[in-house]
Design a protein around this motif. Structure first.
Motif, mmCIF file in Angstrom:
data_model
loop_
_atom_site.group_PDB
_atom_site.id
_atom_site.type_symbol
_atom_site.label_atom_id
_atom_site.label_comp_id
_atom_site.label_asym_id
_atom_site.label_seq_id
_atom_site.Cartn_x
_atom_site.Cartn_y
_atom_site.Cartn_z
ATOM 1 N N LEU A 117 0.838 -1.197 0.000
ATOM 2 C CA LEU A 117 0.000 0.000 0.000
ATOM 3 C C LEU A 117 0.878 1.254 0.000
ATOM 4 C CD1 LEU A 117 -3.103 0.386 0.240
ATOM 5 C CD2 LEU A 117 -2.731 0.887 2.648
ATOM 6 N N LEU A 118 1.814 1.294 0.944
ATOM 7 C CA LEU A 118 2.675 2.479 1.055
ATOM 8 C C LEU A 118 3.526 2.651 -0.195
ATOM 9 C CD1 LEU A 118 3.871 2.352 4.777
ATOM 10 C CD2 LEU A 118 2.201 3.880 3.749
ATOM 11 N N SER A 120 2.874 1.601 -3.214
ATOM 12 C CA SER A 120 2.074 1.967 -4.389
ATOM 13 C C SER A 120 1.904 3.487 -4.466
ATOM 14 C CB SER A 120 0.715 1.283 -4.339
ATOM 15 O OG SER A 120 -0.058 1.838 -3.285
ATOM 16 N N GLY A 121 1.883 4.136 -3.302
ATOM 17 C CA GLY A 121 1.742 5.589 -3.288
ATOM 18 C C GLY A 121 2.881 6.305 -3.985
ATOM 19 N N MET A 123 4.213 5.489 -6.642
ATOM 20 C CA MET A 123 4.066 5.403 -8.106
ATOM 21 C C MET A 123 3.281 6.573 -8.678
ATOM 22 S SD MET A 123 3.087 1.430 -8.749
ATOM 23 C CE MET A 123 2.063 1.820 -10.170
ATOM 24 N N ILE A 124 2.478 7.212 -7.819
ATOM 25 C CA ILE A 124 1.583 8.260 -8.317
ATOM 26 C C ILE A 124 2.362 9.563 -8.518
ATOM 27 C CG2 ILE A 124 -0.526 9.572 -7.835
ATOM 28 C CD1 ILE A 124 -1.367 7.209 -6.036
ATOM 29 N N PRO A 125 2.246 10.173 -9.695
ATOM 30 C CA PRO A 125 2.978 11.422 -9.940
ATOM 31 C C PRO A 125 2.538 12.532 -8.984
ATOM 32 C CG PRO A 125 2.039 10.571 -11.982
ATOM 33 C CD PRO A 125 1.480 9.748 -10.879
ATOM 34 N N LEU A 129 -1.329 14.847 -7.337
ATOM 35 C CA LEU A 129 -1.685 15.045 -5.933
ATOM 36 C C LEU A 129 -1.695 16.516 -5.549
ATOM 37 C CD1 LEU A 129 0.686 12.299 -4.433
ATOM 38 C CD2 LEU A 129 -1.704 12.022 -5.080
#
Lengths: 286, 296
Positions: A117-118, A120-121, A123-125, A129
């Motif tokens: 979970l942590l 995967s965060g 990976m988000i540009p 955000l």
């Protein structure tokens, strides 16, 4: 025998060719920095001289540095950057190390799920955000303050945590089990056993994070818009876009670039082994 | 019996402590990542601009990116610019692996010096580097005018400005690429080269048939990180190009429309598309990597 003949290219040995390439490349790598330093000591007219390519200034204009500090609150910018460094790094590192300890040495339920979970965060540009974060910080009256740059770091750094977890794999679990049987509390085990053991990993990561915050531009440029609230990097960028066109501006901007690069250069010369190690380790395990 | 209950209560306590220790990163993840990505997703379906009442507009923002008179052009320019700038990645990899080969040779002295020198740009601040290179590429008073003349407009020609950014980028990233390849080369067993020697392989043959195949994990790593970072480039557009349309990237588009013009809906839709692409690339790369990546 065959390789011997291969290594001679027109009478010059292969080794010489490699040395020539390496030295030429060294020149290319170092030239922009040298050019920056000498330009920072030129007069505006010298810097924009269009007839010759002169490296050295007629007379070293140290006053450009004074001008820089007069034109913008440069030292204040450095101070703000340092304020982020000294609040975020100690707390963020402690939080990351505690979490890594939990992930690798304690009976954490749903371990893999939480870790994935942590991770995967990451990976988000950031671009995906930043808009809601910007609106929320804006609504909380934190626009043009350092809070948007400090608060997220206090919750730890997942990349750093992952690095610690990898490092802790090399440390035997028996050590912790033995301490537990002796009735030592978890915090005591962490501070007395884990912390000294992962010190080398912490040192590498702290140097890296320090550099990252020092060089950080995108985040600060969104939240800090005027010279009085800005950290170092957005201030430098604003300086170059606003007074860039003027004749007097160029050497002053270069002076700013020199001052902003200097601490990183010093850090690099002292800790170059850390930098090299860090990229090799994160690179091959990532 | 008593021992068992003591043990299980200890385990319970340990579980609780373990969760407590990861609580802050988890809360941070919920606050800054989960909340934000969901909010971005929701915003992408609204007309939100921070002033007017918020209204759901369906897929309008997404279709605007591809069909709106004004936004379409800016969006596509930013996509094409971003893709164009990715050309620097394979160039940097070729230079990096050659350089690493040189520095891996036993006969070369001063390796440490070259390594330290070549890697410095990689840790320098992007702003300072962009400022220096912008000055170097100035056609009127930059260094390049001595090489290419005054009539080559590096900073205003839409193609040349990207070429300039690629040159700067290769210079910037060379040290990092070189270090990773070097680390990979040092992990290759010398016995493989000895075996190739017995077969009478030349140095060039050894490079292509032993070194390069064994370095595919490094190449793969560079490819994935290079793509992911490349798709998110921003400082080049903002500082080096000073917002010139010839070098506006996707993230610059998101910044300009979102932060600068407060068109949160439109900018959010672009950033959702970017996230989807980044995640698809990550997944595809990892899925297909085992087909050609060497693993021991």
């Amino acid at each position: 025998m065959r390789t011997e003949t291969m290594r001679k290219v027109g009478g010059i040995s292969f080794k010489t060719v490699v040395y020539i390439i390496l030295i030429a490349l060294s020149f290319i790598m170092i030239f922009p920095y040298v050019w920056m330093i000498f330009t920072s000591l030129k007069t505006g007219l010298e810097a924009m001289d269009t007839t010759t390519l002169k490296l050295f200034p007629e007379k070293a204009m140290w006053i450009n540095y004074q001008d820089l500090f007069k034109a913008v609150p440069f030292l204040k910018g450095v101070g703000k950057t340092m304020l982020i460094e000294i609040t975020v790094i100690p707390i963020g590192t402690l939080v990351s190390a505690l979490a890594a300890f939990s992930f690798s040495k304690l009976r954490l339920p749903f371990k893999n799920f939480f870790l994935l979970l942590l991770l995967s965060g990451t990976m988000i540009p950031y671009a995906a955000l930043m808009l809601p974060q910007f609106r929320v910080f804006y609504a909380l009256h934190m626009y043009n303050t350092l809070w948007p740059l400090i608060l997220p770091g206090l919750f730890g750094n997942v990349i750093m945590m992952f690095f610690f977890i990898q490092y802790l794999k090399g440390i035997p679990t028996e050590l912790i089990e033995a301490a537990k049987i002796d009735g030592a509390g978890y915090l005591r085990i962490f501070f007395q056993i884990m912390f000294p053991l992962i010190m080398p990993a912490i040192a590498v990561q702290v140097v890296f994070w320090f550099t990252g915050i020092w060089n950080d531009f995108f985040g600060p440029s969104i939240y800090l818009t005027n010279f009085n609230t800005q950290t170092l990097q957005p201030m430098l960028a604003k300086l170059s876009s606003e007074v860039g066109g003027g004749v007097v501006g160029l050497p002053r901007i270069m002076a700013g670039a020199v001052v902003s690069s200097l601490p990183i250069l010093v850090l690099y010369l002292f800790f170059q082994k850390y930098f090299v190690e860090s990229i090799a380790i994160t690179g091959l395990k990532g | 019996m008593e021992k068992v209950t003591v043990k299980s209560s200890l385990f319970k306590k340990e579980k609780l402590v373990a969760i407590l220790f990861i609580a802050l990163p988890l809360i941070g993840f919920l606050l800054f990542t989960v909340f934000s990505i969901i909010a971005t997703g929701v915003l992408s379906f609204t007309n939100y601009d921070g002033i007017r009442d918020i209204k759901f507009v369906g897929f309008k923002n997404y279709s605007d990116l591809f069909t709106h008179q004004i936004f379409k052009k800016a969006f596509w320019t930013s996509v094409l610019n971003t893709l164009f700038l990715l050309i620097g990645m394979p160039i940097g990899m070729v230079f990096g692996v050659i350089l690493a080969t040189f520095l891996n040779s036993k006969k070369i002295k001063g390796k440490k010096f070259f390594r330290v020198l070549f890697y410095f740009p990689a840790i320098s601040g992007a702003v300072a580097i962009n400022i220096i290179w912008r000055y170097i590429f100035n056609n009127e008073y930059g260094v390049v005018r001595f090489l290419f003349g005054k009539d080559v407009y590096w900073l205003s020609n839409p193609i040349l400005i990207k070429v300039a950014i690629i040159i700067k980028g290769v210079w910037n990233g060379l040290g990092g690429t070189m270090l990773l390849y070097l680390a990979g080369m040092q992990g290759i067993a010398p016995s493989l080269y000895e075996a190739a020697d017995i077969d009478g392989a030349s140095d060039v043959q050894k490079f292509f048939h032993v070194t390069l195949p064994l370095l595919t994990p490094v190449t793969f790593y560079l490819l994935v990180t290079g793509l992911i970072n490349g798709l998110q480039s921003y400082a080049d557009s903002q500082v080096f190009a000073q917002g010139d349309p010839g070098a506006q990237t996707i993230v610059y588009f998101i910044w300009e429309r979102g932060i600068h013009q407060a068109r949160y809906g439109l900018a959010s839709s672009a950033s959702i598309l970017l996230s989807i692409v980044v995640m698809i690339i990550t997944v595809i790369n990892f899925k297909f990597s085992n087909r050609w990546v060497y693993e021991n």
